[in-house]
Every structure is written in C-alpha cells, then in structure tokens.
Design an enzyme around this catalytic site. Structure first.
Site, PDB file in Angstrom:
ATOM      1  N   ASP A 160    -111.507  74.072  18.427  1.00  0.00           N
ATOM      2  CA  ASP A 160    -110.181  74.036  17.762  1.00  0.00           C
ATOM      3  C   ASP A 160    -110.015  73.307  16.656  1.00  0.00           C
ATOM      4  O   ASP A 160    -110.631  72.149  16.498  1.00  0.00           O
ATOM      5  CB  ASP A 160    -109.030  73.537  19.118  1.00  0.00           C
ATOM      6  CG  ASP A 160    -109.122  74.536  20.348  1.00  0.00           C
ATOM      7  OD1 ASP A 160    -109.714  75.384  20.218  1.00  0.00           O
ATOM      8  OD2 ASP A 160    -108.093  74.089  20.867  1.00  0.00           O
ATOM      9  N   HIS A 208    -104.260  79.532  16.114  1.00  0.00           N
ATOM     10  CA  HIS A 208    -103.969  78.151  16.779  1.00  0.00           C
ATOM     11  C   HIS A 208    -102.800  77.488  16.085  1.00  0.00           C
ATOM     12  O   HIS A 208    -102.908  76.361  15.976  1.00  0.00           O
ATOM     13  CB  HIS A 208    -105.289  77.128  16.847  1.00  0.00           C
ATOM     14  CG  HIS A 208    -105.280  75.928  17.450  1.00  0.00           C
ATOM     15  ND1 HIS A 208    -104.836  75.758  18.952  1.00  0.00           N
ATOM     16  CD2 HIS A 208    -105.571  74.802  17.402  1.00  0.00           C
ATOM     17  CE1 HIS A 208    -104.775  74.659  19.524  1.00  0.00           C
ATOM     18  NE2 HIS A 208    -105.255  73.760  18.308  1.00  0.00           N
ATOM     19  N   HIS A 219    -113.686  70.292  19.360  1.00  0.00           N
ATOM     20  CA  HIS A 219    -112.859  70.293  18.268  1.00  0.00           C
ATOM     21  C   HIS A 219    -113.832  70.123  16.987  1.00  0.00           C
ATOM     22  O   HIS A 219    -114.698  69.486  16.980  1.00  0.00           O
ATOM     23  CB  HIS A 219    -111.668  69.045  18.146  1.00  0.00           C
ATOM     24  CG  HIS A 219    -110.887  69.393  18.979  1.00  0.00           C
ATOM     25  ND1 HIS A 219    -110.775  69.014  20.191  1.00  0.00           N
ATOM     26  CD2 HIS A 219    -109.558  69.824  18.822  1.00  0.00           C
ATOM     27  CE1 HIS A 219    -109.775  69.195  20.960  1.00  0.00           C
ATOM     28  NE2 HIS A 219    -108.868  69.722  20.158  1.00  0.00           N
TER      29      HIS A 219
HETATM   30 ZN    ZN Z   1    -105.418  71.785  18.743  1.00  0.00          ZN
END
Ligand code: ZN
Length: 215
Positions: free
Chosen positions: A43, A93, A186
């Site tokens: 992400d 996102h 991430h």
């Molecule tokens: Zn995020």
C-alpha cells in the site's frame, strides 16, 4: 443501557476490523484458503523505494498487488507502468490518503474517481479498492457502492509502519503465515524492503506459492 453499550462496541469493532465485512463485503483471504498459497500486497506507493521492491520481486519471480495512491501515481507514472509490464496487479487506494476525506461518502468517492483517472493515464483500469487504514464505515461502504469497487482487506497486517525492527517484523509476518493469507505491507518503507527479501526467501524455502490472482 448495557445493550446500547454492547451495540456501540460492536459497531466500532465493525468499523475498525476490516475482516468482519460489517458494512461492505470485503475479501480478506483467498477463497477456500488454498494450501500454502499467499498474496503479497503493498500500500501507499509508488514511492522512491518502489523500483527496488520491483527489482526484488523480479529476482524471486513473484507477482504482487500494489494499492496505489493517486497523487503518487502522478509523481511516479513510469513505476506504475513497470508494475503492469511485469505482471503485477494495481489497485486503488484513494488520491490523497487524507483521513479527512475517509469519513464522508462523496469526498471519498471523489478520491477514488480521481485515482481511477490517474491510473487510466498509465493504462490501468481496476475494480480493486483498499480502504485507507482498513476502515470500512458506512461512508466507506457508500463510496465503494457509488464507484462500483471491490474492497480488498488482509488477514496478516505486518504493522511495518509501526514496527521498525527488522527481526521483529519478519518474525511477526512469518509467525502468522497460514493458508490463503493476504499480507499487508507498504512499499514506501526502507526497512520493509529488507524484510521482504527475507520473507521471499522463506516462502521459497517452504514451498509457498505467491499469487496475485484474488479470484
Ligand atoms: Zn494506506
């Protein structure tokens, strides 16, 4: 009174635990939990680190899912093109990832549409959406319905934004591995890159299949 307290507790749990699919249908692991098969999701990118993540995935011949922030897509369009060229899946996102827009249905729907626009410019059309912070409140559910998205959660949260110690982070992920996991990391963190190399080696040594096919 007790009932009201219980109800409030349950509702706030539904908002913050994406796995409950309380307000919107959310996929949080592979269907039927196939044995030794997992999905790696990243992400908040693309970032200055993403190319190095892609190099590593290429080295291990692993395809992942990247949930990109629209603003970052505009900053690093070539990195997103590379994701697609190398067989990775790209999802939405939000455009800014700002908490202020996550609690309002229309504002969030706009964030999702703006990101779709940014992605379209680099050749990506996606129905996949990951809600920031894993929040699936009624406004988030409304925005998902308005934009026709499919919500994707996770069942292993690496907590790499909090845990900076590489050994602890690696142990946390590996310790939770089971069948059909969707793992959240991430691609904007340097220490995650280092842990990813160890994780990919672990998955290889233990005969895990890594897929980015969520069907
Ligand atoms: Zn995020």
């Amino acid at each position: 009174m007790v009932l009201i307290v219980l109800l409030l507790g349950f509702v706030s749990w539904g908002v913050f635990d994406i796995r409950l699919s309380f307000f919107t249908p959310t996929q949080w692991h592979l269907k039927n939990r196939p044995a030794k098969k997992v999905v790696l999701t990243f992400d908040d990118g693309p970032s200055e680190y993403t190319s190095a993540f892609l190099d590593l995935l290429e080295k291990y011949k692993v395809k992942a899912v990247f949930f990109c922030i629209g603003e970052q897509v505009e900053k690093y369009p070539e990195v997103v093109r590379r994701m697609v060229a190398e067989g990775h899946v790209v999802g939405n996102h939000t455009f800014t990832h700002k908490p202020k827009n996550i609690f309002k249905k229309q504002a969030l729907a706009e964030e999702i549409r703006d990101t779709d626009e940014a992605l379209k410019k680099v050749g990506v059309v996606t129905e996949l959406f990951r809600p920031p912070f894993g929040i699936t409140s009624p406004p988030v559910a409304g925005a998902i319905a308005l934009t026709g998205k499919k919500a994707i959660g996770w069942d292993i949260r690496s907590l790499d934004t909090v845990i900076k110690d590489e050994e602890r982070l690696y142990r946390r992920i590996v310790g939770k591995l089971s069948n059909g996991n969707i793992i959240l990391m991430h691609d904007r963190l340097g220490h995650t890159l280092k842990v990813l190399e160890r994780l990919l080696q672990y998955l290889k040594d233990n005969n895990y299949t890594v897929t980015n096919d969520l069907e």
